[in-house]
Design a protein around this motif. Structure first.
Motif, PDB file in Angstrom:
ATOM      1  N   PHE A 108     -11.167   7.798  20.794  1.00  0.00           N
ATOM      2  CA  PHE A 108     -12.333   6.776  20.347  1.00  0.00           C
ATOM      3  C   PHE A 108     -11.568   5.428  20.018  1.00  0.00           C
ATOM      4  N   TYR A 109     -12.584   4.760  20.080  1.00  0.00           N
ATOM      5  CA  TYR A 109     -12.081   3.146  19.812  1.00  0.00           C
ATOM      6  C   TYR A 109     -13.350   2.473  19.316  1.00  0.00           C
ATOM      7  N   TYR A 110     -12.771   1.227  18.798  1.00  0.00           N
ATOM      8  CA  TYR A 110     -14.053   0.389  18.384  1.00  0.00           C
ATOM      9  C   TYR A 110     -14.374  -0.931  19.218  1.00  0.00           C
ATOM     10  N   ASN A 111     -15.459  -0.712  19.766  1.00  0.00           N
ATOM     11  CA  ASN A 111     -15.769  -1.823  20.828  1.00  0.00           C
ATOM     12  C   ASN A 111     -16.454  -3.097  19.943  1.00  0.00           C
ATOM     13  N   THR A 112     -15.502  -4.078  20.356  1.00  0.00           N
ATOM     14  CA  THR A 112     -15.751  -5.330  19.471  1.00  0.00           C
ATOM     15  C   THR A 112     -16.889  -6.090  20.187  1.00  0.00           C
ATOM     16  N   SER A 113     -17.320  -5.872  21.289  1.00  0.00           N
ATOM     17  CA  SER A 113     -18.471  -6.567  22.041  1.00  0.00           C
ATOM     18  C   SER A 113     -19.629  -5.897  21.454  1.00  0.00           C
ATOM     19  N   VAL A 114     -19.930  -4.702  21.458  1.00  0.00           N
ATOM     20  CA  VAL A 114     -21.094  -3.951  20.754  1.00  0.00           C
ATOM     21  C   VAL A 114     -21.176  -3.538  19.484  1.00  0.00           C
ATOM     22  N   LYS A 115     -20.027  -3.647  18.664  1.00  0.00           N
ATOM     23  CA  LYS A 115     -19.943  -3.460  17.462  1.00  0.00           C
ATOM     24  C   LYS A 115     -20.288  -1.890  17.266  1.00  0.00           C
ATOM     25  N   GLN A 157     -21.519   6.002  19.309  1.00  0.00           N
ATOM     26  CA  GLN A 157     -21.876   7.032  18.087  1.00  0.00           C
ATOM     27  C   GLN A 157     -21.996   6.317  17.006  1.00  0.00           C
ATOM     28  N   LEU A 158     -21.476   5.127  16.493  1.00  0.00           N
ATOM     29  CA  LEU A 158     -21.664   4.487  15.224  1.00  0.00           C
ATOM     30  C   LEU A 158     -21.759   3.127  15.278  1.00  0.00           C
ATOM     31  N   VAL A 159     -22.689   2.423  14.989  1.00  0.00           N
ATOM     32  CA  VAL A 159     -22.664   1.032  14.829  1.00  0.00           C
ATOM     33  C   VAL A 159     -22.334   0.527  13.375  1.00  0.00           C
ATOM     34  N   ILE A 160     -21.114  -0.082  13.715  1.00  0.00           N
ATOM     35  CA  ILE A 160     -20.463  -0.722  12.525  1.00  0.00           C
ATOM     36  C   ILE A 160     -20.234  -2.112  12.509  1.00  0.00           C
ATOM     37  N   ASP A 161     -20.989  -3.037  11.859  1.00  0.00           N
ATOM     38  CA  ASP A 161     -20.998  -4.440  11.988  1.00  0.00           C
ATOM     39  C   ASP A 161     -19.664  -4.801  10.914  1.00  0.00           C
ATOM     40  N   ASP A 162     -19.224  -6.105  11.290  1.00  0.00           N
ATOM     41  CA  ASP A 162     -18.360  -6.782  10.411  1.00  0.00           C
ATOM     42  C   ASP A 162     -16.945  -6.142  10.091  1.00  0.00           C
ATOM     43  N   VAL A 163     -16.642  -5.306  11.033  1.00  0.00           N
ATOM     44  CA  VAL A 163     -15.267  -4.812  11.005  1.00  0.00           C
ATOM     45  C   VAL A 163     -14.304  -5.852  11.024  1.00  0.00           C
ATOM     46  N   ASP A 164     -13.165  -5.689   9.868  1.00  0.00           N
ATOM     47  CA  ASP A 164     -12.041  -6.849  10.060  1.00  0.00           C
ATOM     48  C   ASP A 164     -11.137  -5.781  10.725  1.00  0.00           C
ATOM     49  N   ALA A 165     -10.971  -6.358  12.260  1.00  0.00           N
ATOM     50  CA  ALA A 165     -10.060  -5.711  12.953  1.00  0.00           C
ATOM     51  C   ALA A 165      -8.434  -6.027  12.750  1.00  0.00           C
ATOM     52  N   SER A 166      -8.477  -7.326  12.004  1.00  0.00           N
ATOM     53  CA  SER A 166      -7.212  -7.893  11.613  1.00  0.00           C
ATOM     54  C   SER A 166      -6.307  -6.981  10.621  1.00  0.00           C
ATOM     55  N   VAL A 167      -7.066  -6.260   9.975  1.00  0.00           N
ATOM     56  CA  VAL A 167      -6.308  -5.659   8.716  1.00  0.00           C
ATOM     57  C   VAL A 167      -6.059  -4.030   9.047  1.00  0.00           C
ATOM     58  N   SER A 168      -5.193  -3.416   8.668  1.00  0.00           N
ATOM     59  CA  SER A 168      -4.900  -1.856   8.962  1.00  0.00           C
ATOM     60  C   SER A 168      -5.935  -1.041   8.575  1.00  0.00           C
ATOM     61  N   GLY A 169      -6.763  -1.382   7.564  1.00  0.00           N
ATOM     62  CA  GLY A 169      -7.584  -0.699   7.107  1.00  0.00           C
ATOM     63  C   GLY A 169      -7.183   0.631   6.083  1.00  0.00           C
TER      64      GLY A 169
END
Length: 738
Positions: free
Chosen positions: A366-373, A386-398
């Motif tokens: 799986f991966y996070y698609n930055t174009s469609v969030k 599968q999941l819509v997740i807005d405003d993900v800060d991909a610059s941090v490790s989480g």
């Protein structure tokens, strides 16, 4: 509620203006011969007799009734009918209702065209609970309650957020989800003006609530929401994943505080309380109860990170019959768990990153698609949203859960005692600069652990006063306090453990973790040794920098062959053996009360101790029954390596008493002053001519450290042992410090 005004009620014929003395008024239900309840007050609390008797002037007292349909019969004192109405409708001014549900179900209130017309700004009151509601505009988009007749109402007062005000029954049988959701929406709107307070005391059967969020309206603002739930029960119906979801964001930090409440899981519950990206919040329920293999409180990093949260506190937070009391999941682990719950099996190890387009993939990736969030998952043939997740800060490790504080947890009777992390389950979450203080678990013999730590960074974190209580375990006990997961193998900063205990029961000899408090990556290692030949216990680099661990070597029959405290400093390739804990003992204490005939005293010898095997002198302790007044008294250790009784030689280990002192202690590193099996060790006392008092009792103890059945060593950064015979040993670790 309505005032029964006899001169104003709508009636085909007018009510008599002149009523004779002692006349009787009968008020009946319109469709029966039953006398209706009458009240003396507008709150409908003081009953009035029915029939009502007029006074000497022909006047009746004020009468109040519920809104409804009635028949009136007026008779003289002699019983003659003076007036009779077949059916009248009584509707009082729209001001008071008995309960919130009576208000919610009312269909008489209306904005126009009704005998009970209301307008925006009117205030309605509920007698039970003392709640007040303000009539909102007819076109208002948001309302706390909408009556059956279509009137929009807003709860009045910021201290009145309780589920009963929104129609909850609170009886543990009726489903109160709708009332709680209405309350939470009102609370979220109220945070625009400041902190909001919720109080509840009933028993509430609940589906998964809409919760409080900073991403799905109405958004919680940057102010606190406090839940005062002391004495309340929140019972999950099994619909949805849990009861209360909470969510925050990095730019404006909502703060949640949960005090009290018994939270009860259903067999299908995944979590009771879930927080995503929450910060500065406090979770202190009274108890989290199963039976269920769920999390009591699950904190996840979802878009960014979490920090500054507290759990438990002054009173014990009890978790009973749960899978885990507290859970902490890094972003990748949280995403993988959410995908799996949706029928798209995923593992954090199969995450491919934040990308703008589909990569090459395989089933389960799986991966996070930055174009469609969106999170996209590969089902083996294609990439699926599968999941819509807005405003993900991909610059941090989480991964960050900085400055987490956990206090006073009790794991009482786990749902599945074979699980890891029965009290605290850490998965890909970095709890650094954090503190865990006070945790007890009554677990059995199925191999589980109170704390499971699957992460590689916990700088500055302290775990103290933690223990597995096994008093009721009869045999084969092998659960542990602290067990590490595979991510811990790459730890750059491990937590510091202090006062970790494992009590009760009998260890299962064949289990590598039997009787072990702490189980680390090298806990289950088995070492085959040959007599006299060094064998590696820890390879170079396996013990990370700036840490210390206590290792024990045991046989299959649980016999301790040796124990040592070993450490590695930052930027140092070498492992240092701090202490061989199981091999320390004391020769003495000895007491001598001889009085010399004159000063100075020379070579006053104490009893001799025969060494059972080789070792080293590590210290000497001298205690006097009174302080020195003048001069010096020196007690030196001596070593006689030859025939018994002959004079020994000084080994350079001595302690001296000077003016005003009653004790003196000197310590030496292990291995510096060696002796062999059969050698004699003793102490010699000397003074100078100025020493006083002359009559003094000295107690002397020489500390020695014997060589064990294994000899610890270090070779090119690796920890080694040498055994005296061929052995198969296992390595267990008990305490880890950073």
């Amino acid at each position: 509620m309505a005032l029964l005004d006899l001169q104003q009620i709508p009636s085909p014929t007018a009510f008599p203006a002149n009523i004779p003395a002692n006349a009787r008024l009968y008020v009946l239900s319109a469709d029966s011969e039953t006398l209706s309840p009458l009240f003396q007050d507008s709150h409908l609390t003081e009953m009035q007799a029915n029939p009502v008797i007029a006074d000497a002037s022909g006047t009746f007292p004020a009468l109040y009734v519920q809104n409804g349909e009635y028949r009136l019969i007026l008779r003289s004192a002699q019983g003659r009918v003076l007036h009779q109405d077949v059916a009248i409708s009584v509707r009082g001014p729209a001001r008071e209702f008995a309960t919130p549900n009576a208000l919610r179900l009312d269909n008489a209130l209306a904005y126009n065209g009704s005998t009970q017309t209301v307008a925006a700004g009117n205030v309605l009151r509920v007698i039970h609970g003392g709640f007040s509601y303000t009539v909102a505009d007819e076109n208002a988009l948001a309302a706390d309650i909408v009556t059956t007749g279509g009137v929009n109402l807003a709860l009045t007062g910021r201290d009145q957020f309780c589920p009963e005000a929104f129609g909850a029954a609170g009886d543990g049988v009726s489903n109160d989800t709708a009332a709680w959701n209405a309350m939470l929406r009102a609370v979220a709107r109220a945070t625009a003006q400041g902190p909001a307070h919720i109080h509840a005391r009933g028993r509430y059967l609940l589906d998964q609530l809409d919760g409080l969020s900073q991403f799905s309206g109405p958004d919680v603002q940057e102010d606190s929401v406090t839940f005062d739930l002391s004495g309340a029960y929140l019972i999950h119906s099994g619909n949805g994943a849990g009861i209360l979801p909470l969510e925050g964001r990095s730019s404006s930090r909502a703060r949640y505080e949960i005090n009290g409440g018994v939270w009860q899981a259903h067999a299908d519950t995944n979590w009771l309380i879930r927080g995503r990206d929450v910060r500065g919040s406090l979770f202190a329920p009274e108890a989290l109860i199963g039976p269920s293999g769920c999390f009591g409180i699950l904190l996840q990093n979802w878009r960014t990170w979490s920090e500054n949260n507290g759990f438990g506190g002054a009173r014990t937070l009890e978790g009973r019959k749960l899978g885990h009391i507290l859970g902490f999941q890094g972003r990748l682990q949280a995403w993988a768990a959410a995908l799996t719950e949706q029928g798209a099996p995923a593992d954090a190890d199969n995450y491919l990153g934040a990308l703008s387009d589909d990569p090459a993939g395989q089933f389960g990736a799986f991966y996070y698609n930055t174009s469609v969030k969106k999170l996209r998952h590969n089902d083996g043939t294609a990439w699926l949203d599968q999941l819509v997740i807005d405003d993900v800060d991909a610059s941090v490790s989480g991964k960050s859960f900085a400055r987490t504080k956990i206090a006073n947890l009790l794991s009482a009777g786990a749902f599945d005692e074979a699980k890891d992390g029965l009290a605290i389950h850490v998965d890909g979450a970095s709890l650094y600069d954090s503190e865990i203080d006070g945790l007890r678990g009554n677990v059995g013999n199925d191999g589980g652990s109170l704390i499971w730590w699957n992460d590689n960074y916990a700088r500055g974190t302290v775990i103290r006063n933690v223990g597995v209580e096994k008093a009721n375990v009869g045999s084969a006990a092998h659960s542990v306090v602290f067990r590490t997961g595979p991510l811990f193998l790459t730890a750059t900063a491990a937590p510091y453990l202090e006062n970790i205990s494992w009590t009760g029961g009998f260890a299962q000899a064949t289990d590598p973790d039997a009787g072990v408090a702490v189980s680390t990556p090298f806990s289950e290692a088995f070492i085959d040794t040959q007599a006299g030949i060094p064998a590696t216990v820890l390879s170079a680099g396996q013990l990370h920098g700036n840490s210390m661990v206590e290792l024990a070597l045991k046989t299959d029959s649980n016999l301790v062959m040796g124990r040592a405290l070993v450490a590695r400093k930052n930027a140092s390739p070498a492992i240092r053996i701090e202490d061989c804990l199981a091999q320390r003992m004391t020769a003495g204490p000895w007491s001598r009360s001889d009085t010399a005939s004159a000063m100075p005293v020379t070579a006053l010898e104490g009893p001799r101790w025969l060494a059972p095997r080789s070792g080293s002198i590590t210290g000497i302790v001298v205690l006097a029954d009174q302080a020195a007044l003048a001069g010096n008294c020196t007690v030196a250790a001596r070593h006689n390596p030859g025939s018994a009784g002959s004079s020994g030689t000084s080994v350079g280990v001595s302690a001296a008493l000077t003016t005003g002192e009653t004790r003196s202690i000197t310590r030496r590193p292990a291995g510096e002053t060696r002796f062999a099996a059969g050698d004699e060790i003793y102490a010699v006392v000397t003074t100078d001519a100025a020493w006083t008092p002359e009559n003094v009792t000295l107690r002397v103890a020489i500390e020695v450290q014997l060589d064990g059945d294994v000899i610890w060593g270090e070779e090119n950064g690796a920890l080694t042992i040498v055994t005296q015979a061929d052995e198969t040993l296992r390595v267990v670790s008990r305490v880890w410090k950073s």
